[in-house]
Design a protein around this motif. Structure first.
Motif, PDB file in Angstrom:
ATOM      1  N   LEU A 206       0.759  -1.194  -0.084  1.00 57.48           N
ATOM      2  CA  LEU A 206       0.061   0.075   0.164  1.00 57.48           C
ATOM      3  C   LEU A 206       0.896   1.185   0.045  1.00 57.48           C
ATOM      4  O   LEU A 206       2.167   1.355   0.495  1.00 57.48           O
ATOM      5  CB  LEU A 206      -0.935  -0.057   1.254  1.00 57.48           C
ATOM      6  N   ILE A 207       0.381   2.367  -0.510  1.00 58.85           N
ATOM      7  CA  ILE A 207       1.164   3.670  -0.522  1.00 58.85           C
ATOM      8  C   ILE A 207       0.064   4.808  -0.333  1.00 58.85           C
ATOM      9  O   ILE A 207      -1.048   4.904  -0.517  1.00 58.85           O
ATOM     10  CB  ILE A 207       1.825   3.985  -1.943  1.00 58.85           C
ATOM     11  N   TYR A 208       0.550   5.664   0.461  1.00 54.48           N
ATOM     12  CA  TYR A 208       0.011   7.065   0.611  1.00 54.48           C
ATOM     13  C   TYR A 208       0.992   8.074   0.572  1.00 54.48           C
ATOM     14  O   TYR A 208       2.148   8.034   0.802  1.00 54.48           O
ATOM     15  CB  TYR A 208      -0.506   7.201   1.999  1.00 54.48           C
ATOM     16  N   ALA A 209       0.633   9.239  -0.277  1.00 57.33           N
ATOM     17  CA  ALA A 209       1.339  10.298  -0.490  1.00 57.33           C
ATOM     18  C   ALA A 209       0.587  11.438  -0.133  1.00 57.33           C
ATOM     19  O   ALA A 209      -0.483  11.694  -0.486  1.00 57.33           O
ATOM     20  CB  ALA A 209       1.891  10.354  -2.048  1.00 57.33           C
ATOM     21  N   GLY A 210       0.986  12.351   0.762  1.00 57.68           N
ATOM     22  CA  GLY A 210       0.603  13.658   1.089  1.00 57.68           C
ATOM     23  C   GLY A 210       1.143  13.973   2.812  1.00 57.68           C
ATOM     24  O   GLY A 210       2.086  13.477   3.137  1.00 57.68           O
ATOM     25  N   ARG A 211       0.452  15.200   3.093  1.00 53.51           N
ATOM     26  CA  ARG A 211       0.962  15.434   4.546  1.00 53.51           C
ATOM     27  C   ARG A 211       0.737  14.411   5.562  1.00 53.51           C
ATOM     28  O   ARG A 211      -0.346  13.620   5.418  1.00 53.51           O
ATOM     29  CB  ARG A 211       0.365  16.790   4.796  1.00 53.51           C
ATOM     30  N   ILE A 212       1.580  14.425   6.561  1.00 55.59           N
ATOM     31  CA  ILE A 212       1.072  13.680   7.679  1.00 55.59           C
ATOM     32  C   ILE A 212       0.389  14.424   8.762  1.00 55.59           C
ATOM     33  O   ILE A 212       0.974  15.162   9.376  1.00 55.59           O
ATOM     34  CB  ILE A 212       2.382  13.053   8.169  1.00 55.59           C
ATOM     35  N   ASP A 213      -1.049  14.476   8.800  1.00 52.93           N
ATOM     36  CA  ASP A 213      -1.615  15.117   9.721  1.00 52.93           C
ATOM     37  C   ASP A 213      -2.920  14.359  10.153  1.00 52.93           C
ATOM     38  O   ASP A 213      -3.225  13.568   9.701  1.00 52.93           O
ATOM     39  CB  ASP A 213      -2.058  16.521   9.090  1.00 52.93           C
ATOM     40  N   LYS A 214      -3.577  15.280  10.998  1.00 54.25           N
ATOM     41  CA  LYS A 214      -4.731  14.307  11.398  1.00 54.25           C
ATOM     42  C   LYS A 214      -5.819  14.355  10.436  1.00 54.25           C
ATOM     43  O   LYS A 214      -6.518  13.072  10.174  1.00 54.25           O
ATOM     44  CB  LYS A 214      -5.625  15.203  12.607  1.00 54.25           C
ATOM     45  N   ASN A 215      -6.075  15.007   9.588  1.00 53.07           N
ATOM     46  CA  ASN A 215      -6.938  14.981   8.544  1.00 53.07           C
ATOM     47  C   ASN A 215      -6.741  13.525   7.786  1.00 53.07           C
ATOM     48  O   ASN A 215      -7.651  13.179   7.304  1.00 53.07           O
ATOM     49  CB  ASN A 215      -7.232  16.265   7.927  1.00 53.07           C
ATOM     50  N   LYS A 216      -5.737  13.482   7.243  1.00 47.66           N
ATOM     51  CA  LYS A 216      -5.394  12.286   6.253  1.00 47.66           C
ATOM     52  C   LYS A 216      -5.755  10.894   6.770  1.00 47.66           C
ATOM     53  O   LYS A 216      -5.743  10.238   6.144  1.00 47.66           O
ATOM     54  CB  LYS A 216      -3.998  12.602   5.780  1.00 47.66           C
ATOM     55  N   ASN A 217      -5.897  10.623   8.186  1.00 48.62           N
ATOM     56  CA  ASN A 217      -6.410   9.499   8.539  1.00 48.62           C
ATOM     57  C   ASN A 217      -5.517   8.546   8.329  1.00 48.62           C
ATOM     58  O   ASN A 217      -6.064   7.250   8.400  1.00 48.62           O
ATOM     59  CB  ASN A 217      -7.907   9.538   8.084  1.00 48.62           C
ATOM     60  N   ILE A 218      -4.142   8.676   8.638  1.00 46.41           N
ATOM     61  CA  ILE A 218      -3.055   7.629   8.040  1.00 46.41           C
ATOM     62  C   ILE A 218      -3.348   6.155   9.034  1.00 46.41           C
ATOM     63  O   ILE A 218      -3.213   5.138   8.719  1.00 46.41           O
ATOM     64  CB  ILE A 218      -1.848   7.954   8.327  1.00 46.41           C
ATOM     65  N   GLY A 241       5.866  12.063   2.303  1.00 46.67           N
ATOM     66  CA  GLY A 241       5.179  13.306   2.531  1.00 46.67           C
ATOM     67  C   GLY A 241       5.727  14.028   3.610  1.00 46.67           C
ATOM     68  O   GLY A 241       6.546  13.425   4.595  1.00 46.67           O
ATOM     69  N   PRO A 242       5.480  15.453   3.679  1.00 44.59           N
ATOM     70  CA  PRO A 242       5.988  16.163   4.755  1.00 44.59           C
ATOM     71  C   PRO A 242       5.203  15.843   6.129  1.00 44.59           C
ATOM     72  O   PRO A 242       4.010  15.639   6.378  1.00 44.59           O
ATOM     73  CB  PRO A 242       5.591  17.636   4.520  1.00 44.59           C
ATOM     74  N   ILE A 243       5.863  15.988   7.310  1.00 43.71           N
ATOM     75  CA  ILE A 243       5.316  15.805   8.747  1.00 43.71           C
ATOM     76  C   ILE A 243       4.711  17.256   9.067  1.00 43.71           C
ATOM     77  O   ILE A 243       5.375  18.175   9.378  1.00 43.71           O
ATOM     78  CB  ILE A 243       6.400  15.237   9.616  1.00 43.71           C
ATOM     79  N   GLU A 244       3.230  17.500   9.060  1.00 42.64           N
ATOM     80  CA  GLU A 244       2.762  18.414   9.679  1.00 42.64           C
ATOM     81  C   GLU A 244       2.443  18.247  11.239  1.00 42.64           C
ATOM     82  O   GLU A 244       2.355  19.130  11.996  1.00 42.64           O
ATOM     83  CB  GLU A 244       1.508  18.578   8.907  1.00 42.64           C
ATOM     84  N   ASP A 245       2.061  17.097  11.663  1.00 46.32           N
ATOM     85  CA  ASP A 245       1.781  16.629  12.946  1.00 46.32           C
ATOM     86  C   ASP A 245       2.786  15.796  13.402  1.00 46.32           C
ATOM     87  O   ASP A 245       2.727  14.493  12.978  1.00 46.32           O
ATOM     88  CB  ASP A 245       0.441  16.001  12.922  1.00 46.32           C
ATOM     89  N   GLN A 246       3.714  16.222  14.510  1.00 52.65           N
ATOM     90  CA  GLN A 246       4.858  15.248  14.890  1.00 52.65           C
ATOM     91  C   GLN A 246       4.227  14.307  15.647  1.00 52.65           C
ATOM     92  O   GLN A 246       4.886  13.035  15.875  1.00 52.65           O
ATOM     93  CB  GLN A 246       5.799  16.149  15.640  1.00 52.65           C
ATOM     94  N   SER A 247       3.144  14.304  16.376  1.00 46.55           N
ATOM     95  CA  SER A 247       2.772  13.524  17.300  1.00 46.55           C
ATOM     96  C   SER A 247       2.148  12.033  16.573  1.00 46.55           C
ATOM     97  O   SER A 247       2.215  11.105  16.852  1.00 46.55           O
ATOM     98  CB  SER A 247       1.635  13.931  18.307  1.00 46.55           C
ATOM     99  N   ILE A 248       1.381  12.289  15.479  1.00 45.96           N
ATOM    100  CA  ILE A 248       1.227  11.382  14.352  1.00 45.96           C
ATOM    101  C   ILE A 248       2.419  10.511  13.945  1.00 45.96           C
ATOM    102  O   ILE A 248       2.327   9.259  13.851  1.00 45.96           O
ATOM    103  CB  ILE A 248       0.109  11.686  13.351  1.00 45.96           C
ATOM    104  N   TYR A 249       3.130  11.340  13.348  1.00 51.92           N
ATOM    105  CA  TYR A 249       4.582  10.691  12.895  1.00 51.92           C
ATOM    106  C   TYR A 249       5.314   9.622  14.019  1.00 51.92           C
ATOM    107  O   TYR A 249       5.550   8.784  13.768  1.00 51.92           O
ATOM    108  CB  TYR A 249       5.399  11.739  12.478  1.00 51.92           C
ATOM    109  N   GLU A 250       5.209  10.063  15.371  1.00 49.81           N
ATOM    110  CA  GLU A 250       5.646   9.338  16.354  1.00 49.81           C
ATOM    111  C   GLU A 250       5.010   8.120  16.696  1.00 49.81           C
ATOM    112  O   GLU A 250       5.791   7.270  16.833  1.00 49.81           O
ATOM    113  CB  GLU A 250       5.707  10.261  17.655  1.00 49.81           C
TER     114      GLU A 250
END
Length: 377
Positions: A206-218, A241-250
């Motif tokens: 699977l792949i996702y491309a875009g911002r890492i934030d709450k709205n993208k629901n990864i 993609g770029p990290i917009e929400d560090q907590s989600i990335y963590e």
């Protein structure tokens, strides 16, 4: 013909710049007015006949009328509005409201688009402004929607039944276009034998491309992967993609089934798409989602959110599936359905992705503009 484009979001995305460039190639004279509260970090190079005007502050955002008054005065100060044949407002509330006022003042027709923030912020939460939105829709010559789902949502959730038919008659569904690079580099040599053999062994990429934030629901996709693994699948998600929400990335970085890659230019992203099987983005809200269309050019089935901008662009199962943004089991079933019909869906995606060609889309805009300006031909 001369068109005045009112676009509060113009400098923050290259999307609308591409549209203006294509319209210009068709012989249309375009002027863009972009009201902003700041101009730092804009990603669009400003050209002639593109006016980016700092005319309100952050506090004005909480006072709709004051903000609109400042925008309108700035517009009239820098542009001779009476010289234009038509006004195109890109957002229903922020752009459409002063487009309506200017239209009445100068007797110039206007068209307006309805986007994500109009549906999911203004109509949904700003109840005191709903009547304003209805007036804008009623007086516009044409109302553009990016998808059939947004059109139905507005018409049947917010437009009074007594004028619904009147407004529906002038609604047009036109999607956004994608960069020509993607259409010029479709993945027509995709190795289906290898892919289907791997999928048959329950190995899916699977792949996702875009911002890492709450709205993208990864995180919903990660939940779905855990379910697939319990069912004997080997599933892996590549996030680009770029990290917009560090907590989600963590929370994502320690998942064994996830690989993170920083934002890539399109020439590198295309290779990542070609290594994947399915594009997954179950966003909470989405105006359209260009990345779905871009992924389709590489033969990827796409999984998107029900009721949001990409939903109903195609029939169910043609290029992928719509899912709830809250149900990981439904996402699991969508992934399995894509896997079971892989070659068919992938081939469909490659065949129909031309729907998002700016050349064809802008020809439609040109025709609509012409019919309004010269109704008798």
């Amino acid at each position: 013909m001369t068109i005045l484009h009112l676009n509060c979001d113009y400098i923050w995305t290259t999307l609308h710049k591409k549209m203006i460039d294509h319209l210009t190639k068709l012989g249309i004279k375009n002027t863009v007015f972009a009201p902003v509260c700041k101009v730092e970090k804009n990603i669009v190079d400003i050209s002639e006949n593109e006016y980016v005007i700092k005319c309100f502050n952050k506090l004005d955002r909480y006072f709709f009328g004051i903000k609109q008054f400042k925008i309108m005065k700035s517009l009239e100060k820098c542009i001779s509005v009476s010289e234009y044949d038509l006004i195109h407002a890109y957002y229903l509330f922020t752009d459409g409201n002063y487009a309506r006022i200017i239209s009445r003042k100068y007797n110039i027709p206007y068209v307006v688009a309805v986007r994500n923030t109009d549906v999911n912020v203004f109509f949904k939460h700003m109840i005191h402004l709903r009547c304003v939105g209805i007036k804008i829709l009623k007086d516009a010559r044409t109302v553009f929607f990016l998808s059939e789902s947004y059109k139905r949502q507005v018409l049947y959730s917010y437009v009074p039944s007594k004028i619904r038919h009147e407004i529906e008659q002038k609604c047009v569904v036109l999607p956004n276009g994608i960069d020509n690079y993607w259409l010029d580099n479709k993945y027509l040599e995709k190795n289906y034998e290898e892919t289907e053999k791997r999928i048959k062994n329950k190995n899916i990429r699977l792949i996702y491309a875009g911002r890492i934030d709450k709205n993208k629901n990864i995180e919903l996709t990660v939940e779905a992967i855990r379910i697939l693994e319990r069912e004997g699948w080997s599933a892996h998600l590549t996030i680009v993609g770029p990290i917009e929400d560090q907590s989600i990335y963590e929370r994502l970085r320690n998942e064994h089934s996830v690989t993170y890659i920083q934002k890539l230019v399109k020439e590198d992203l295309i290779n990542r798409y070609r290594l994947a099987d399915i594009f997954v983005m179950p966003s909470h809200t989405e105006s359209f989602g260009l990345v779905y269309a871009e992924a389709m050019t590489q033969g990827l089935p796409v999984i998107y959110t029900r009721g949001q901008g990409f939903d109903q662009q195609f029939e169910k199962g043609m290029v992928g599936y719509a899912v709830s943004d809250e149900d990981p089991m439904e996402l699991v079933e969508a992934i399995k359905n894509c896997a079971s019909r892989y070659k068919h869906i992938s081939s469909n995606a490659l065949e129909v992705v031309g729907k998002f060609d700016w050349n064809n889309i802008c020809l439609m805009y040109q025709k609509i503009y012409s019919n309004i300006i010269n109704p008798l031909g």
